[in-house]
Design a protein around this motif. Structure first.
Motif, short mmCIF file in Angstrom:
data_model
loop_
_atom_site.label_atom_id
_atom_site.label_comp_id
_atom_site.label_asym_id
_atom_site.label_seq_id
_atom_site.Cartn_x
_atom_site.Cartn_y
_atom_site.Cartn_z
N THR A 181 0.83 -1.20 0.00
CA THR A 181 0.00 0.00 0.00
C THR A 181 0.87 1.26 0.00
O THR A 181 2.09 1.18 0.20
CB THR A 181 -0.93 0.02 1.22
OG1 THR A 181 -0.13 0.20 2.40
CG2 THR A 181 -1.72 -1.27 1.33
N THR A 192 -6.73 -0.68 -2.85
CA THR A 192 -7.16 -1.74 -1.95
C THR A 192 -8.52 -1.39 -1.35
O THR A 192 -8.85 -0.22 -1.17
CB THR A 192 -6.15 -1.97 -0.81
OG1 THR A 192 -5.99 -0.76 -0.08
CG2 THR A 192 -4.81 -2.42 -1.35
N PHE A 193 -9.28 -2.43 -1.05
CA PHE A 193 -10.58 -2.25 -0.41
C PHE A 193 -10.89 -3.51 0.39
O PHE A 193 -10.81 -4.62 -0.14
CB PHE A 193 -11.67 -2.00 -1.46
CG PHE A 193 -13.03 -1.79 -0.86
CD1 PHE A 193 -13.99 -2.79 -0.91
CD2 PHE A 193 -13.34 -0.59 -0.25
CE1 PHE A 193 -15.24 -2.60 -0.35
CE2 PHE A 193 -14.59 -0.38 0.32
CZ PHE A 193 -15.54 -1.39 0.26
N SER A 194 -11.18 -3.32 1.65
CA SER A 194 -11.50 -4.44 2.54
C SER A 194 -10.44 -5.54 2.49
O SER A 194 -10.75 -6.73 2.46
CB SER A 194 -12.88 -5.03 2.17
OG SER A 194 -13.90 -4.10 2.40
N GLY A 195 -9.20 -5.12 2.45
CA GLY A 195 -8.11 -6.08 2.51
C GLY A 195 -7.76 -6.76 1.22
O GLY A 195 -6.88 -7.64 1.19
N SER A 196 -8.41 -6.39 0.13
CA SER A 196 -8.10 -6.97 -1.17
C SER A 196 -7.50 -5.92 -2.09
O SER A 196 -7.79 -4.74 -1.97
CB SER A 196 -9.35 -7.56 -1.81
OG SER A 196 -9.85 -8.64 -1.04
N TYR A 197 -6.69 -6.38 -3.02
CA TYR A 197 -6.00 -5.49 -3.95
C TYR A 197 -6.66 -5.58 -5.32
O TYR A 197 -6.95 -6.69 -5.80
CB TYR A 197 -4.52 -5.91 -4.05
CG TYR A 197 -3.74 -5.15 -5.08
CD1 TYR A 197 -3.21 -5.79 -6.20
CD2 TYR A 197 -3.50 -3.79 -4.93
CE1 TYR A 197 -2.49 -5.10 -7.14
CE2 TYR A 197 -2.77 -3.09 -5.87
CZ TYR A 197 -2.25 -3.75 -6.97
OH TYR A 197 -1.53 -3.05 -7.90
N TYR A 198 -6.87 -4.43 -5.93
CA TYR A 198 -7.53 -4.35 -7.23
C TYR A 198 -6.65 -3.55 -8.18
O TYR A 198 -6.55 -2.33 -8.06
CB TYR A 198 -8.91 -3.69 -7.08
CG TYR A 198 -9.83 -4.47 -6.18
CD1 TYR A 198 -9.91 -4.19 -4.82
CD2 TYR A 198 -10.59 -5.52 -6.70
CE1 TYR A 198 -10.73 -4.92 -3.99
CE2 TYR A 198 -11.42 -6.25 -5.86
CZ TYR A 198 -11.48 -5.96 -4.51
OH TYR A 198 -12.29 -6.70 -3.69
#
Length: 120
Positions: free
Chosen positions: A52, A100-106
């Motif tokens: 991050t 990242t969102f809610s612990g996931s990477y996009y």
């Protein structure tokens, strides 16, 4: 738009090390998280690691303890230090920029990829 240029791939023997680099350019004010994916022949693309903007990292189980992701925000560059390389690490490695969102990477932007071949 963000452009990504990877470097550092190559041929290495099992147990060896390589460091991949990826420099971002373009609309760099929008850079958040950065990550590395890989795709081996005949297999699906998989997330290897991401970091991050604040420096938090996440790794695939298959590379934990062997790979280290880091970034230099001043140089808009992300690195992947790979050690104790195995035959199954052979793949094309892709640099990405995303969020990242809610612990996931996009990932949003992708580099062209750099080949890493582990072979004796």
């Amino acid at each position: 738009q963000v452009q990504l240029v990877e470097s550092g791939g190559g041929l290495v023997q099992p147990g060896g090390s390589l460091r991949l680099s990826c420099e971002a350019s373009g609309s760099i004010f929008s850079i958040g998280a950065m990550g590395w994916y890989r795709q081996a022949p005949g297999k699906e693309r998989e997330l290897v690691a991401y970091i991050t903007s604040g420096g938090m990292t996440n790794y695939a189980d298959s590379v934990k303890g062997r790979f280290t992701i880091s970034r230099d925000n001043g140089k808009n560059t992300v690195y992947l230090q790979m050690s104790s390389l195995k035959l199954e690490d052979t793949a094309v490695y892709y640099c990405t920029v995303g969020g990242t969102f809610s612990g996931s990477y996009y990932p949003t932007y992708w580099g062209q990829g750099t080949q890493v071949t582990v072979s004796s």
